[in-house]
Scaffold this motif. Structure first.
Motif, PDB file in Angstrom:
ATOM      1  N   ASP A 142       0.856  -1.193   0.000  1.00 53.70           N
ATOM      2  CA  ASP A 142       0.000   0.000   0.000  1.00 53.70           C
ATOM      3  C   ASP A 142       0.884   1.231   0.000  1.00 53.70           C
ATOM      4  O   ASP A 142       2.011   1.213   0.538  1.00 53.70           O
ATOM      5  N   LEU A 143       0.390   2.334  -0.584  1.00 56.18           N
ATOM      6  CA  LEU A 143       1.085   3.621  -0.546  1.00 56.18           C
ATOM      7  C   LEU A 143       0.206   4.649   0.134  1.00 56.18           C
ATOM      8  O   LEU A 143      -0.994   4.743  -0.156  1.00 56.18           O
ATOM      9  N   ALA A 144       0.804   5.441   1.034  1.00 55.89           N
ATOM     10  CA  ALA A 144       0.099   6.553   1.673  1.00 55.89           C
ATOM     11  C   ALA A 144       1.105   7.662   1.948  1.00 55.89           C
ATOM     12  O   ALA A 144       2.257   7.388   2.318  1.00 55.89           O
ATOM     13  N   TRP A 145       0.667   8.904   1.761  1.00 60.37           N
ATOM     14  CA  TRP A 145       1.524  10.063   1.976  1.00 60.37           C
ATOM     15  C   TRP A 145       1.014  10.870   3.163  1.00 60.37           C
ATOM     16  O   TRP A 145      -0.205  11.088   3.309  1.00 60.37           O
ATOM     17  N   ASP A 146       1.932  11.307   4.021  1.00 60.87           N
ATOM     18  CA  ASP A 146       1.531  12.157   5.145  1.00 60.87           C
ATOM     19  C   ASP A 146       1.652  13.631   4.765  1.00 60.87           C
ATOM     20  O   ASP A 146       2.037  13.978   3.637  1.00 60.87           O
ATOM     21  N   GLU A 147       1.332  14.507   5.719  1.00 56.44           N
ATOM     22  CA  GLU A 147       1.306  15.940   5.449  1.00 56.44           C
ATOM     23  C   GLU A 147       2.679  16.492   5.116  1.00 56.44           C
ATOM     24  O   GLU A 147       2.809  17.549   4.470  1.00 56.44           O
ATOM     25  N   ASP A 148       3.738  15.816   5.530  1.00 51.07           N
ATOM     26  CA  ASP A 148       5.101  16.270   5.249  1.00 51.07           C
ATOM     27  C   ASP A 148       5.647  15.722   3.937  1.00 51.07           C
ATOM     28  O   ASP A 148       6.817  15.953   3.613  1.00 51.07           O
ATOM     29  N   GLY A 149       4.818  14.968   3.207  1.00 52.01           N
ATOM     30  CA  GLY A 149       5.252  14.409   1.935  1.00 52.01           C
ATOM     31  C   GLY A 149       5.940  13.069   2.043  1.00 52.01           C
ATOM     32  O   GLY A 149       6.400  12.533   1.024  1.00 52.01           O
ATOM     33  N   ASN A 150       6.051  12.501   3.260  1.00 51.60           N
ATOM     34  CA  ASN A 150       6.648  11.175   3.404  1.00 51.60           C
ATOM     35  C   ASN A 150       5.725  10.119   2.809  1.00 51.60           C
ATOM     36  O   ASN A 150       4.504  10.160   3.005  1.00 51.60           O
ATOM     37  N   VAL A 195      -8.052  10.068   8.304  1.00 54.57           N
ATOM     38  CA  VAL A 195      -9.436  10.506   8.419  1.00 54.57           C
ATOM     39  C   VAL A 195      -9.556  11.282   9.720  1.00 54.57           C
ATOM     40  O   VAL A 195      -9.389  10.715  10.809  1.00 54.57           O
ATOM     41  N   GLY A 196      -9.826  12.572   9.609  1.00 62.04           N
ATOM     42  CA  GLY A 196      -9.899  13.402  10.798  1.00 62.04           C
ATOM     43  C   GLY A 196      -8.561  13.447  11.517  1.00 62.04           C
ATOM     44  O   GLY A 196      -7.514  13.647  10.903  1.00 62.04           O
ATOM     45  N   GLY A 197      -8.582  13.214  12.821  1.00 60.13           N
ATOM     46  CA  GLY A 197      -7.351  13.275  13.601  1.00 60.13           C
ATOM     47  C   GLY A 197      -6.604  11.964  13.706  1.00 60.13           C
ATOM     48  O   GLY A 197      -5.591  11.894  14.426  1.00 60.13           O
ATOM     49  N   TYR A 198      -7.049  10.909  13.011  1.00 57.92           N
ATOM     50  CA  TYR A 198      -6.423   9.602  13.136  1.00 57.92           C
ATOM     51  C   TYR A 198      -5.934   9.078  11.783  1.00 57.92           C
ATOM     52  O   TYR A 198      -6.427   9.457  10.716  1.00 57.92           O
ATOM     53  N   TRP A 199      -4.982   8.165  11.888  1.00 57.76           N
ATOM     54  CA  TRP A 199      -4.594   7.318  10.762  1.00 57.76           C
ATOM     55  C   TRP A 199      -5.218   5.953  10.993  1.00 57.76           C
ATOM     56  O   TRP A 199      -5.065   5.352  12.061  1.00 57.76           O
ATOM     57  N   SER A 215     -10.650  -6.138   9.331  1.00 55.92           N
ATOM     58  CA  SER A 215     -10.475  -5.510  10.636  1.00 55.92           C
ATOM     59  C   SER A 215      -9.765  -4.182  10.462  1.00 55.92           C
ATOM     60  O   SER A 215      -9.178  -3.904   9.412  1.00 55.92           O
ATOM     61  N   ILE A 216      -9.797  -3.352  11.518  1.00 62.87           N
ATOM     62  CA  ILE A 216      -9.228  -2.018  11.415  1.00 62.87           C
ATOM     63  C   ILE A 216      -8.648  -1.595  12.755  1.00 62.87           C
ATOM     64  O   ILE A 216      -9.077  -2.057  13.830  1.00 62.87           O
ATOM     65  N   ALA A 217      -7.626  -0.748  12.685  1.00 62.90           N
ATOM     66  CA  ALA A 217      -7.010  -0.141  13.867  1.00 62.90           C
ATOM     67  C   ALA A 217      -6.742   1.326  13.550  1.00 62.90           C
ATOM     68  O   ALA A 217      -6.790   1.746  12.388  1.00 62.90           O
ATOM     69  N   ARG A 218      -6.433   2.126  14.582  1.00 62.06           N
ATOM     70  CA  ARG A 218      -6.150   3.542  14.348  1.00 62.06           C
ATOM     71  C   ARG A 218      -5.009   4.002  15.244  1.00 62.06           C
ATOM     72  O   ARG A 218      -4.707   3.387  16.268  1.00 62.06           O
ATOM     73  N   ALA A 219      -4.391   5.105  14.809  1.00 63.05           N
ATOM     74  CA  ALA A 219      -3.228   5.632  15.530  1.00 63.05           C
ATOM     75  C   ALA A 219      -3.145   7.136  15.292  1.00 63.05           C
ATOM     76  O   ALA A 219      -3.707   7.665  14.324  1.00 63.05           O
ATOM     77  N   PRO A 220      -2.398   7.838  16.129  1.00 63.98           N
ATOM     78  CA  PRO A 220      -2.229   9.281  15.928  1.00 63.98           C
ATOM     79  C   PRO A 220      -1.247   9.623  14.816  1.00 63.98           C
ATOM     80  O   PRO A 220      -1.187  10.768  14.382  1.00 63.98           O
ATOM     81  N   THR A 291     -19.119   5.754  13.526  1.00 62.49           N
ATOM     82  CA  THR A 291     -19.682   5.850  14.863  1.00 62.49           C
ATOM     83  C   THR A 291     -18.551   5.839  15.883  1.00 62.49           C
ATOM     84  O   THR A 291     -17.723   4.912  15.888  1.00 62.49           O
ATOM     85  N   ASP A 292     -18.485   6.868  16.717  1.00 61.43           N
ATOM     86  CA  ASP A 292     -17.440   6.975  17.744  1.00 61.43           C
ATOM     87  C   ASP A 292     -16.041   6.866  17.148  1.00 61.43           C
ATOM     88  O   ASP A 292     -15.124   6.270  17.758  1.00 61.43           O
ATOM     89  N   GLY A 293     -15.877   7.404  15.948  1.00 62.19           N
ATOM     90  CA  GLY A 293     -14.561   7.414  15.326  1.00 62.19           C
ATOM     91  C   GLY A 293     -14.154   6.116  14.670  1.00 62.19           C
ATOM     92  O   GLY A 293     -12.983   5.948  14.301  1.00 62.19           O
TER      93      GLY A 293
END
Length: 524
Positions: A142-150, A195-199, A215-220, A291-293
């Motif tokens: 998978d490819l994903a880019w963060d706000e800093d371009g990483n 999505v919002g404040g989470y990855w 399944s799914i998990a989230r992190a800051p 629902t609830d994030g």
């Protein structure tokens, strides 16, 4: 040349205002990955041993999809050698749009494989030659880019490493992110989203068979630490009798109106116990709410409420009379399609195939086919085998296929089931072109018993008035994944086993309840 018979075809996707039928991409279209650019949606799927590879689709509503090309359409992008086994090859693409370009990362399983990145400014192509990513040692990247371009590459395991997508260089060392639910096998198919404040880290687990789940998990931050959703798995059909099974390997997309949707793979088993799926793993669509994030996945059913902006469908494909300059992107071949093996110009209005292998058992067979997309269908072709031998084939792999073949003054039906190869019927014919016909007949819903076959395949010779001389009828379960194994589905098409064989036209027609069909491709 044109068909002497014509008909009016219904629209795709069994469309009724406000309702659509799943799957949205029927037949061998597994491991879907989707992205949105403005009001347009684009989707890519796995292609395994078939060439061209990685079919690419466009939609305006997530329901009706048109194939606009294949990402891998020339040997400089990927070579699938004859020694590569069936169900190896091209696995699990991720399709994304970033910084004005489309990016696709995919795994090639087999000799000279690895993880590869392709880019394009137009999703219809041309796509670039590959950038190899040797530091990523796992499937389903998978490819994903963060706000800093990483750029973060996450892959089956579930592991992650930063990469330079322009060069394929890894930055730092891979690290394990999350292993999914305790005890669940095969954590794979990761996709990472902000999505919002989470990855959010979405994965598949449980294997791609009946235990499949999402399944799914989230992190800051994109590299964690990840906390699992308390409602995991957020989607699974394991342990149920629902008509759609093996649900998993999903991707999320936010629509232009702010709603969320999931594309995922599933299968439609038929017949008795244990249930045989013959079309392969298909692409389904489901609504998602938050629902609830956490994402909550709606029902995945054969009949679904359509997105409010969904458009009316375009007609199903008409018969292919081979009068165009090239082949439609729906046509695929086994591992390669050398220029010298086929021609549309040698006999204008005919597709000419020149044999490279002596039968459908040969990994290098000259074969041009399309995915079977309907539980019931009729396939016909007019073949001239006066200079060779060939006809219609239904292929799952080299060890599981049926064909009706013309040549040497006869038509014969051949069946390969594992180690058994048998000519099951023959008929003498006069010299000249002959119409070959295949009817795939799925049982009615009430016609069930524990050992009932998923369908019957009836092979025959068709007269000009449509009458058919049936040579034999074969059990469809032997061309199913539950019998043959692997990750693919049926492909039906034309082949040459000796000399040069010409095809005037090819007609694929949905039948019965499939005449208004889920997930048919659109366009001529």
């Amino acid at each position: 040349m044109t068909l002497t018979q014509s008909r009016t075809r219904p629209g795709a996707n069994g469309w009724t205002d406000g309702v659509f039928t799943n799957p949205v991409l029927a037949g061998l279209h597994p491991d879907p990955s989707v992205c949105r650019v403005g009001d347009d949606y684009y989707l890519a799927c796995s292609s395994f041993e078939y060439f061209p590879g990685v079919p690419l689709f466009h939609s305006r509503d997530l329901v009706h999809w048109e194939q606009i090309g294949n990402v891998l359409d020339r040997p400089s992008q990927l070579v699938l050698p004859p020694t590569m086994p069936s169900s190896a090859g091209v696995y699990a693409p991720t399709l994304r749009h970033h910084d004005g370009r489309f990016w696709l990362i995919v795994t090639s399983v087999g000799d000279g494989g690895g993880n590869l990145i392709y880019t394009a400014t137009d999703p219809a192509g041309p796509w670039s030659d590959p950038v190899r990513v040797p530091g990523v040692n796992g499937i389903d990247p998978d490819l994903a880019w963060d706000e800093d371009g990483n750029c973060w590459c996450t892959y089956a395991g579930i592991e992650q490493v930063r990469i330079d997508p322009h060069t394929g260089r890894t930055i730092g060392r891979p690290r394990r992110l999350w292993s999914g639910a305790p005890g669940a096998q095969a954590p794979e198919a990761p996709h990472l989203y902000r999505v919002g404040g989470y990855w959010y880290l979405l994965i598949a687990e449980g294997g791609t068979e009946r235990g499949h789940a999402v399944s799914i998990a989230r992190a800051p931050a994109p590299d964690g630490p990840f906390e699992p959703c308390p409602a995991n798995p957020i989607l699974t059909h394991r342990g149920t009798n629902r008509p759609i099974q093996n649900t998993g390997h999903a991707d999320l997309v936010e629509a232009a109106d702010g709603s969320w949707w999931m594309v995922l793979l599933g299968v439609r088993p038929g017949g008795g116990t244990p249930g045989w799926h013959v079309l392969g793993r298909e692409t389904f669509l489901a609504p998602v709410t938050w629902t609830d994030g956490w994402p909550v996945v709606g029902e995945v059913a054969p009949v679904m409420t359509a997105p409010p902006w969904a458009a009316h469908p375009v007609p199903l494909p008409v018969p292919d009379d081979f009068d165009n300059d090239g082949l439609h992107p729906r046509w695929i071949s086994v591992r390669s399609r050398p220029a010298e093996s086929w021609s549309l110009t040698e006999h204008p209005g005919w597709l000419t195939l020149r044999a490279r292998g002596a039968s459908m058992d040969d990994p290098a067979v000259t074969f041009v086919g399309r995915r079977q997309q309907h539980l019931s269908c009729r396939v016909r072709t007019l073949v001239d085998a006066t200079a060779g031998r060939g006809g219609l084939a239904v292929r799952l792999d080299e060890r599981h296929h049926y064909e009706i073949e013309a040549g040497d003054g006869e038509v014969r039906v051949v069946a390969r089931i594992g180690t058994v190869l048998s000519t099951v019927a023959t008929r003498s014919v006069t010299a000249g072109p002959v119409r070959l016909r295949l009817d795939v007949i799925a049982p009615s819903p009430g016609d069930w018993h524990p050992s009932k076959e998923p369908d019957l395949l009836q092979f025959g010779i068709e007269e000009a008035d449509g009458a058919v001389d049936v040579l034999t009828t074969l059990d469809g379960r032997y061309l199913s994944t539950e019998v043959a194994g692997g990750f693919t589905g049926r492909v039906i098409g034309m082949y040459a086993a000796a000399g040069s064989v010409r095809f005037d036209w090819f007609d694929y027609e949905p039948r019965g309840d499939d005449a208004r069909t889920p997930g048919s491709e659109s366009g001529p």
